[in-house]
Design a protein around this motif. Structure first.
Motif, PDB file in Angstrom:
ATOM      1  N   ARG A  76       0.838  -1.203   0.000  1.00  0.00           N
ATOM      2  CA  ARG A  76       0.000   0.000   0.000  1.00  0.00           C
ATOM      3  C   ARG A  76       0.873   1.254   0.000  1.00  0.00           C
ATOM      4  O   ARG A  76       0.595   2.246   0.663  1.00  0.00           O
ATOM      5  N   THR A  77       1.952   1.181  -0.753  1.00  0.00           N
ATOM      6  CA  THR A  77       2.871   2.297  -0.946  1.00  0.00           C
ATOM      7  C   THR A  77       3.066   2.494  -2.446  1.00  0.00           C
ATOM      8  O   THR A  77       3.204   1.521  -3.187  1.00  0.00           O
ATOM      9  N   VAL A  78       3.054   3.739  -2.893  1.00  0.00           N
ATOM     10  CA  VAL A  78       3.257   4.038  -4.312  1.00  0.00           C
ATOM     11  C   VAL A  78       4.354   5.089  -4.452  1.00  0.00           C
ATOM     12  O   VAL A  78       4.633   5.835  -3.516  1.00  0.00           O
ATOM     13  N   GLY A  79       4.949   5.127  -5.626  1.00  0.00           N
ATOM     14  CA  GLY A  79       5.982   6.116  -5.899  1.00  0.00           C
ATOM     15  C   GLY A  79       5.491   7.179  -6.861  1.00  0.00           C
ATOM     16  O   GLY A  79       4.742   6.896  -7.795  1.00  0.00           O
ATOM     17  N   LEU A  80       5.888   8.421  -6.612  1.00  0.00           N
ATOM     18  CA  LEU A  80       5.676   9.526  -7.538  1.00  0.00           C
ATOM     19  C   LEU A  80       7.057   9.984  -7.998  1.00  0.00           C
ATOM     20  O   LEU A  80       7.850  10.470  -7.194  1.00  0.00           O
ATOM     21  N   LEU A  81       7.325   9.798  -9.278  1.00  0.00           N
ATOM     22  CA  LEU A  81       8.638  10.160  -9.831  1.00  0.00           C
ATOM     23  C   LEU A  81       8.438  11.319 -10.796  1.00  0.00           C
ATOM     24  O   LEU A  81       7.726  11.199 -11.790  1.00  0.00           O
ATOM     25  N   THR A  82       9.055  12.450 -10.496  1.00  0.00           N
ATOM     26  CA  THR A  82       8.843  13.650 -11.307  1.00  0.00           C
ATOM     27  C   THR A  82      10.161  14.252 -11.764  1.00  0.00           C
ATOM     28  O   THR A  82      11.210  14.042 -11.145  1.00  0.00           O
ATOM     29  N   SER A  83      10.082  15.006 -12.843  1.00  0.00           N
ATOM     30  CA  SER A  83      11.213  15.821 -13.277  1.00  0.00           C
ATOM     31  C   SER A  83      10.871  17.302 -13.169  1.00  0.00           C
ATOM     32  O   SER A  83      11.613  18.145 -13.643  1.00  0.00           O
ATOM     33  N   ASP A 117      17.238  14.430 -14.977  1.00  0.00           N
ATOM     34  CA  ASP A 117      18.480  13.679 -15.154  1.00  0.00           C
ATOM     35  C   ASP A 117      18.146  12.193 -15.272  1.00  0.00           C
ATOM     36  O   ASP A 117      17.608  11.593 -14.340  1.00  0.00           O
ATOM     37  N   ALA A 118      18.490  11.560 -16.414  1.00  0.00           N
ATOM     38  CA  ALA A 118      18.148  10.157 -16.649  1.00  0.00           C
ATOM     39  C   ALA A 118      18.842   9.225 -15.653  1.00  0.00           C
ATOM     40  O   ALA A 118      18.261   8.220 -15.224  1.00  0.00           O
ATOM     41  N   ILE A 119      20.077   9.537 -15.265  1.00  0.00           N
ATOM     42  CA  ILE A 119      20.797   8.696 -14.304  1.00  0.00           C
ATOM     43  C   ILE A 119      20.142   8.776 -12.936  1.00  0.00           C
ATOM     44  O   ILE A 119      19.937   7.761 -12.257  1.00  0.00           O
ATOM     45  N   ARG A 120      19.767  10.005 -12.541  1.00  0.00           N
ATOM     46  CA  ARG A 120      19.092  10.184 -11.259  1.00  0.00           C
ATOM     47  C   ARG A 120      17.741   9.458 -11.277  1.00  0.00           C
ATOM     48  O   ARG A 120      17.325   8.870 -10.267  1.00  0.00           O
ATOM     49  N   GLU A 121      17.054   9.501 -12.427  1.00  0.00           N
ATOM     50  CA  GLU A 121      15.764   8.824 -12.536  1.00  0.00           C
ATOM     51  C   GLU A 121      15.922   7.322 -12.311  1.00  0.00           C
ATOM     52  O   GLU A 121      15.123   6.709 -11.590  1.00  0.00           O
ATOM     53  N   GLN A 122      16.933   6.708 -12.922  1.00  0.00           N
ATOM     54  CA  GLN A 122      17.167   5.281 -12.721  1.00  0.00           C
ATOM     55  C   GLN A 122      17.489   4.963 -11.261  1.00  0.00           C
ATOM     56  O   GLN A 122      17.048   3.932 -10.722  1.00  0.00           O
ATOM     57  N   HIS A 123      18.244   5.824 -10.618  1.00  0.00           N
ATOM     58  CA  HIS A 123      18.551   5.641  -9.193  1.00  0.00           C
ATOM     59  C   HIS A 123      17.265   5.648  -8.370  1.00  0.00           C
ATOM     60  O   HIS A 123      17.070   4.782  -7.505  1.00  0.00           O
ATOM     61  N   HIS A 124      16.381   6.612  -8.649  1.00  0.00           N
ATOM     62  CA  HIS A 124      15.133   6.688  -7.889  1.00  0.00           C
ATOM     63  C   HIS A 124      14.237   5.484  -8.167  1.00  0.00           C
ATOM     64  O   HIS A 124      13.563   4.978  -7.253  1.00  0.00           O
ATOM     65  N   LEU A 125      14.208   5.014  -9.404  1.00  0.00           N
ATOM     66  CA  LEU A 125      13.406   3.827  -9.719  1.00  0.00           C
ATOM     67  C   LEU A 125      13.892   2.629  -8.909  1.00  0.00           C
ATOM     68  O   LEU A 125      13.081   1.877  -8.337  1.00  0.00           O
ATOM     69  N   ARG A 126      15.207   2.438  -8.847  1.00  0.00           N
ATOM     70  CA  ARG A 126      15.743   1.317  -8.059  1.00  0.00           C
ATOM     71  C   ARG A 126      15.395   1.475  -6.584  1.00  0.00           C
ATOM     72  O   ARG A 126      15.057   0.489  -5.907  1.00  0.00           O
ATOM     73  N   ALA A 127      15.460   2.712  -6.076  1.00  0.00           N
ATOM     74  CA  ALA A 127      15.149   2.950  -4.668  1.00  0.00           C
ATOM     75  C   ALA A 127      13.675   2.648  -4.374  1.00  0.00           C
ATOM     76  O   ALA A 127      13.346   2.032  -3.347  1.00  0.00           O
ATOM     77  N   LEU A 128      12.781   3.067  -5.275  1.00  0.00           N
ATOM     78  CA  LEU A 128      11.355   2.803  -5.069  1.00  0.00           C
ATOM     79  C   LEU A 128      11.061   1.305  -5.097  1.00  0.00           C
ATOM     80  O   LEU A 128      10.303   0.795  -4.283  1.00  0.00           O
ATOM     81  N   LEU A 129      11.674   0.602  -6.035  1.00  0.00           N
ATOM     82  CA  LEU A 129      11.438  -0.844  -6.140  1.00  0.00           C
ATOM     83  C   LEU A 129      12.006  -1.585  -4.933  1.00  0.00           C
ATOM     84  O   LEU A 129      11.444  -2.590  -4.488  1.00  0.00           O
ATOM     85  N   SER A 130      13.126  -1.091  -4.390  1.00  0.00           N
ATOM     86  CA  SER A 130      13.697  -1.744  -3.210  1.00  0.00           C
ATOM     87  C   SER A 130      12.777  -1.607  -2.004  1.00  0.00           C
ATOM     88  O   SER A 130      12.860  -2.411  -1.067  1.00  0.00           O
ATOM     89  N   ARG A 131      11.918  -0.600  -2.038  1.00  0.00           N
ATOM     90  CA  ARG A 131      10.943  -0.412  -0.953  1.00  0.00           C
ATOM     91  C   ARG A 131       9.594  -1.064  -1.268  1.00  0.00           C
ATOM     92  O   ARG A 131       8.609  -0.819  -0.606  1.00  0.00           O
ATOM     93  N   VAL A 153       7.267  -0.775  -3.644  1.00  0.00           N
ATOM     94  CA  VAL A 153       6.065   0.004  -3.960  1.00  0.00           C
ATOM     95  C   VAL A 153       5.143  -0.836  -4.843  1.00  0.00           C
ATOM     96  O   VAL A 153       5.587  -1.723  -5.600  1.00  0.00           O
ATOM     97  N   ASP A 154       3.845  -0.581  -4.747  1.00  0.00           N
ATOM     98  CA  ASP A 154       2.861  -1.324  -5.538  1.00  0.00           C
ATOM     99  C   ASP A 154       2.729  -0.776  -6.952  1.00  0.00           C
ATOM    100  O   ASP A 154       2.216  -1.464  -7.841  1.00  0.00           O
ATOM    101  N   GLY A 155       3.133   0.463  -7.173  1.00  0.00           N
ATOM    102  CA  GLY A 155       3.027   1.073  -8.492  1.00  0.00           C
ATOM    103  C   GLY A 155       3.706   2.426  -8.488  1.00  0.00           C
ATOM    104  O   GLY A 155       4.089   2.944  -7.426  1.00  0.00           O
ATOM    105  N   ILE A 156       3.854   3.015  -9.677  1.00  0.00           N
ATOM    106  CA  ILE A 156       4.572   4.285  -9.814  1.00  0.00           C
ATOM    107  C   ILE A 156       3.842   5.177 -10.803  1.00  0.00           C
ATOM    108  O   ILE A 156       3.359   4.715 -11.841  1.00  0.00           O
ATOM    109  N   ILE A 157       3.750   6.475 -10.480  1.00  0.00           N
ATOM    110  CA  ILE A 157       3.313   7.483 -11.441  1.00  0.00           C
ATOM    111  C   ILE A 157       4.540   8.307 -11.835  1.00  0.00           C
ATOM    112  O   ILE A 157       5.264   8.816 -10.970  1.00  0.00           O
ATOM    113  N   VAL A 158       4.770   8.424 -13.133  1.00  0.00           N
ATOM    114  CA  VAL A 158       5.870   9.233 -13.661  1.00  0.00           C
ATOM    115  C   VAL A 158       5.275  10.532 -14.205  1.00  0.00           C
ATOM    116  O   VAL A 158       4.442  10.505 -15.117  1.00  0.00           O
TER     117      VAL A 158
END
Length: 329
Positions: free
Chosen positions: A59-66, A99-113, A115-120
């Motif tokens: 019951r946790t989701v990620g919000l990934l923004t630029s 930043d594409a590299i920073r985005e990949q870092h955040h995606l890995r961090a969200l998945l390690s926690r 999350v049930d889903g992500i909004i980009v």
């Protein structure tokens, strides 16, 4: 307090207490009421981590923004957060700062926690690279669509919003309508120009002069006003591709002795209230309903998590905010 304490106070087994607290149907109503009353008396709070391990969801989701500092990304994020709060979902916000590299870092961090889903959330309406194939949870794209048509994306209907603005000018009796907008390589600018073309063609009118492409800035709006009013002195309305452009245009038109809305009706786009309500006169403008777009994206992420994804690019309607910069001819 633990579930053991709740079960003991209610006089039931731990398994029965768990079923009652989780809303399972194979528990008698009287037993469920007794368990819930015991939980309330003990101020028992279920362990979210334990429930997640049992259900396979956190019951946790990620919000990934630029665009967390931009005027477009923030309303989308607020709308999504409203929907997540109503659904009792915890939200983790990450800012990739473009930043594409920073985005990949955040995606890995969200998945390690887990999350049930992500909004980009995109920083513009230009299509962006998909991340869905590398992510084992549902992903929904908001404002900036994915370049993969199989993904779920929500964007404002800029073609429809622009057509709505021009139809308003035509309804006011304006017939010499010009267009000043942002960079040609931006999809938002091209879509808004297309909406103007469609509305004028449907009304049997021709555009006053050529579309003036430039930057999303007040400086460009001022410069464009000087060029347009010199080349097309008979123009009686201007549809601007953004509020910044419109604010600069109104300022320069006034300096050249043209009254707004008397001589010229002017419409902006975005409903950025820091400009649209402070310009004199206040700007009629198109609002992209970005908070609604964010809430809708969040609800569709819920559906995707439940296995009911809705692939494709979904265009959300805009609405016109009428203020003092437009009036009948």
């Amino acid at each position: 307090m633990t579930i053991n304490d709740v079960a003991s106070l209610a006089g039931v087994s731990i398994a029965t207490a768990s079923k009652a607290l989780n809303g399972r149907q194979d528990v008698r109503a009287s037993t469920r009421e007794r368990v819930l009353a015991a939980a309330a008396e003990l101020s028992f709070q279920p362990n979210a981590l334990a429930r997640g391990l049992l259900s396979g969801r956190t019951r946790t989701v990620g919000l990934l923004t630029s665009d967390s500092v931009g005027r477009f990304g923030i309303p989308v994020l607020l709308g999504a957060e409203d929907a997540f709060g109503a659904g009792e979902m915890a939200v983790m916000l990450c800012d990739a700062r473009g930043d594409a590299i920073r985005e990949q870092h955040h995606l890995r961090a969200l998945l390690s926690r887990r999350v049930d889903g992500i909004i980009v959330v995109g920083e513009s309406t230009d299509p962006r690279p998909s991340v869905s194939k590398d992510v084992p949870v549902p992903v929904v794209y908001a404002y900036g669509p994915s370049d993969d048509p199989e993904d779920v994306s929500f964007v404002p209907d800029d073609v429809g919003g622009a057509a709505m603005a021009v139809e308003h000018l035509l309804a006011l009796g304006r017939r010499r309508i010009a267009h000043v907008t942002g960079p040609r390589h931006h999809k938002a600018a091209r879509d808004r120009a297309e909406g103007l073309r469609i509305a004028l063609e449907a009304a049997g009118c021709e555009q006053a002069g050529e579309t003036l492409w430039g930057s999303w800035s007040q400086r460009w709006g001022r410069h464009a006003a000087e060029m347009l009013l010199m080349a097309e002195p008979g123009v009686d309305a201007v549809f601007c591709g953004s509020d910044q452009v419109a604010a600069g245009f109104v300022e320069a038109a006034r300096e050249r002795g043209r009254s707004v809305p008397g001589d010229l009706a002017v419409i902006g786009y975005d409903n950025w209230e820091a400009l649209s309500t402070e310009t004199r006169p206040a700007l009629t403008t198109v609002d992209m309903n970005l908070e609604l777009l964010g809430r809708t994206a969040a609800r569709h992420l819920f559906a995707a998590i439940d296995g009911r994804a809705t692939p494709g690019v979904h265009r959300m309607p805009c609405h016109l905010v009428i203020r003092d910069s437009t009036a009948a001819a």
